[in-house]
Design an enzyme around this catalytic site. Sequence first.
Site, PDB file in Angstrom:
ATOM      1  N   ASP A   1       0.868  -1.169   0.000  1.00 15.44           N
ATOM      2  CA  ASP A   1       0.000   0.000   0.000  1.00 15.44           C
ATOM      3  C   ASP A   1       0.911   1.228   0.000  1.00 15.44           C
ATOM      4  OD1 ASP A   1      -2.235   1.620   0.031  1.00 15.44           O
ATOM      5  OD2 ASP A   1      -3.212   0.537   1.661  1.00 15.44           O
ATOM      6  N   CYS A   2       0.358   2.358  -0.386  1.00 10.31           N
ATOM      7  CA  CYS A   2       1.202   3.511  -0.697  1.00 10.31           C
ATOM      8  C   CYS A   2       1.824   4.129   0.557  1.00 10.31           C
ATOM      9  CB  CYS A   2       0.393   4.533  -1.484  1.00 10.31           C
ATOM     10  SG  CYS A   2      -0.166   3.840  -3.059  1.00 10.31           S
TER      11      CYS A   2
END
Length: 716
Positions: free
Chosen positions: A266-267
């Site tokens: 995930d970012c």
Amino acid sequence: MKRRLFAIALGIFAVQQLDAQQQPAFRRADLPTETRVQDLMHTLTLQEKISLLGYNSPAIERLGIPAYNWWNEALHGIARGGEATVYPQAVGLSSTFDPELAKAVANSISTEARAKYNLSVAKNRHVQYMGLNFWTPNVNIFRDPRWGRGQETYGEDPYLTATMAGAFVNGLQGDDPEHLKTAACAKHFAVHSGPEADRHHFNAIVDEKDLRETYLYAFKKMVDGKVESIMCAYNRVNSQPCCTGNTLLQDILRKEWKFSGQVVTDCWALDDIWQRHKAIPTREEVAAAAIKAGVNLDCANILQDDVMKAIDNGWLSAADVDSALIKSLRTQMKLGLYDNPADRAYANYGADSVNNAWHTQLALEAARKSMVLLKNNGVLPLQHDKYASMLVTGSNSVSLEALMGNYHGVSGNMVTFAAGLSKAAGPAVAMQYDQGCDFTDTLHFGGIWASENCDVTVAVIGLTPLLEGEDGDAFLSPAGGDKNTLSLPRSQVLFMKKLRVAHKKPIIAVVTAGSAVDITEIEPYADAIILAWYPGEQGGNALADLVYGKYSPSGRLPLTFYHSVKDLPDYNNYSMKDRTYRYFTGKAAWPFGFGMSYTTFQYDWAAKPQEKYKQGDTIRMSVKVSNTGNFDADEVVQAYISYPAVDRMPLKELKAFGRVHTTKGGAQELQLAIPVTELQKWDLQQGKWKLYPGKYTVHVGGDSRQSKLAASFSIK
């Protein structure tokens, strides 16, 4: 002459073959995928390989490889990438209980993706949100209605989630495992469903039973279905960061499940590990731990910036980099990114493949099937010749936000609820519009006088993605995107009350939301209530079709609708005890699977289950569904299993469902099948799946609360 022409043709073919053979192997579509991937791996330098470990991959100019941005979203249509068809939000699509529809929607999204990719690359544009891989679907379990991002999921049930999301993945990726139409990604792995404000540092504590039976069930089905990618989550699970912990990424995903695809973070999840979780002290050590755990792509830049430093420190080797990168290159190769553009599959898709008439019609079908009728005292469907005037009012009656949900695209075909009702009512109906209320003002209201003077009022209220959603996006949420309460905005409840006090003419309430809300607060003030979710670009037309009886409601709740958050455990508690219809022992306002119709249905056994089964068998049954009312309609038949009296068994559990269309007075038979292996539960003592012997019962009906048919069987 013929010999001369043949010689010329043969010469051209020979030149083409020579040109093809002179191309590097990674460019040759006629070679096996693995051969091409290995050739590219051996061609790239170490520095070039490291540069490709981040989502914003730079061009490799010496090899003619353009830049590629992996960050792309398609939750319910291509998101953030300009013109695209906007379908119902994922939770609404799940309420259709229609996997074939989910597959068709995803297939149309992948068609639009190919077209937009072709058009952008032709202009030498390689920008974010225009790629061919998608960080979709979100298969986290919507365990608590306070979670703002729950709208992105397929609801609270693992089986429904796996079935609907699996169909969606198949529609995105296509049926050829060697050549992807687009690449899907199941997220967020794992045990991730709020609180949203704490997502970058919380530690989800969960035992192996809940982990396996609830939180990992859909992910396992995605892996079995060959999803191309898995996204690891921001949080920790039992103190291990999801993007560096060996339990999830190595022991379960790679070794036990044999997942061979790409793992993406995930970012900025890797930044969380050293900055917020403080589980690993430095960026360089995080980079090394992520590569060792099996991360292949970083949605940030730690891997690009710090892997070489980790190598210099002796924590990683060049072989580790190869092991990480190869899976992303394999995905790109299957997408055809290294093929000659003219030779790529779907190369002819262009502007006419984006938001076209067929996709618009599909969006309408999905929106109609998603809407759930929760109350009807007989006022619906409206008869055209009975109502000469109408008021459409409410804070969301002309709201685009209430149509689009989060992670949405942009369409020129957005039909608001007011617009759809106006068109359906026609020029002979005196229709008025008044906003009536907003989200906060509890003193000032409009439209009351107009409502008194109209034959019928449609009030569109509820939430929007500004009030619930992702941390940072839902900027009107007082809880970082989440909800502190299930209540509708107080202003809307008071507005509905004022409408009811003003007169006794029909009032139809339409509620928009991406989660369970307390609709009982407005129930006394409405003659009919329709839950519209966030229905996409055709929401207005879909609502009008339901209101005027062009389509009988058939949506079903993929969530339990509780009375209050007081019915629920603490939001931070990830135990499934007292959560969702599978374990909730209280009284729900509306149960999981509920939804009304304009007609009535009778159920009869066409073929009952057998009396005894064993491991390896399949429970088969056939149900005759008779339409005993006055409208052609779809029925969603649901089969739930109740288990032997063993500790921590679910109260009941959805294990099969099917949608049947019946004409008034007609009947259809529906066959349902449940593999006995689906009834296994996790044995905490032995640490493995176990089929418990004893008496089981299958309950068949239209929702989780009331069964119309039941049959018991034993397993030995």
